[in-house]
Design an enzyme around this catalytic site. Structure first.
Site, short mmCIF file in Angstrom:
data_model
loop_
_atom_site.label_atom_id
_atom_site.label_comp_id
_atom_site.label_asym_id
_atom_site.label_seq_id
_atom_site.Cartn_x
_atom_site.Cartn_y
_atom_site.Cartn_z
N HIS A 68 0.85 -1.19 0.00
CA HIS A 68 0.00 0.00 0.00
C HIS A 68 0.88 1.25 0.00
O HIS A 68 2.05 1.20 0.40
CB HIS A 68 -0.92 -0.01 1.21
CG HIS A 68 -1.98 -1.06 1.13
ND1 HIS A 68 -2.97 -1.18 2.06
CD2 HIS A 68 -2.21 -2.04 0.22
CE1 HIS A 68 -3.77 -2.18 1.74
NE2 HIS A 68 -3.32 -2.72 0.62
N GLU A 70 0.85 3.88 1.86
CA GLU A 70 1.32 4.27 3.20
C GLU A 70 2.54 3.45 3.60
O GLU A 70 3.51 3.98 4.13
CB GLU A 70 0.22 4.06 4.26
CG GLU A 70 -1.10 4.71 3.94
CD GLU A 70 -2.08 3.79 3.24
OE1 GLU A 70 -3.25 3.78 3.64
OE2 GLU A 70 -1.70 3.06 2.30
N CYS A 96 -6.00 1.08 5.60
CA CYS A 96 -6.53 -0.20 6.10
C CYS A 96 -5.99 -0.44 7.51
O CYS A 96 -5.13 0.31 7.99
CB CYS A 96 -6.13 -1.34 5.16
SG CYS A 96 -4.36 -1.74 5.21
N CYS A 99 -2.09 -0.94 7.58
CA CYS A 99 -1.35 0.33 7.44
C CYS A 99 -1.53 1.20 8.68
O CYS A 99 -0.61 1.91 9.07
CB CYS A 99 -1.78 1.06 6.18
SG CYS A 99 -1.16 0.28 4.67
#
Length: 144
Positions: A68, A70, A96, A99
């Site tokens: 992801h 992040e 999410c 993260c």
């Protein structure tokens, strides 16, 4: 509009532009880490370094090893001489839960996100950890 609100809009616009670097077809996500009004890291969703740039398999399902945005921004700053302690994370989609755990452990104190994902458990965890969370959708950036 306060100076901070203006900066939030600008950095979110930049995160949206950065998301365009992603090779993912289903969703492109961008992230910027900002500390003391300086961008200290950036990331977008995609496969790990050295892997093929296709995020989805033949069934259009995301591959399990896609990172992801992040996570890419946090790991990138970890490899630098800087740190994310007290930083703000600008991300185009709500984090999410996985993260969110990284964000908490990285010492990030504020998260500004631009799109609500169907699961909001990551946002709930960030709030539980005392991290300031701000939703800044695309309609907000058009109403300057």
């Amino acid at each position: 509009m306060t100076k901070q609100e203006t900066f939030d809009l600008r950095y979110m616009d930049m995160a949206r532009i950065w998301a365009q670097n992603s090779y993912c077809r289903r969703r492109q996500v961008g992230a910027l880490l900002v500390k003391d009004r300086m961008i200290i890291s950036d990331g977008y969703n995609g496969t790990p370094s050295g892997f093929e740039n296709n995020c989805e398999d033949e069934n259009n399902t995301s591959k399990p090893y896609v990172l992801h945005a992040e996570a890419n921004a946090i790991t990138k700053v970890a490899r630098s001489n800087n740190n994310s302690d007290g930083a703000t994370l600008y991300v185009t989609a709500s984090p999410c839960i996985e993260c969110a755990k990284l964000i908490i452990q990285a010492g990030i104190r504020r998260v500004v996100y631009g799109e609500k994902y169907r699961l909001m458990d990551g946002i709930e965890l960030l709030q539980r950890a005392g991290i300031e969370v701000k939703f800044l959708g695309t309609e907000d950036s058009n109403n300057e």
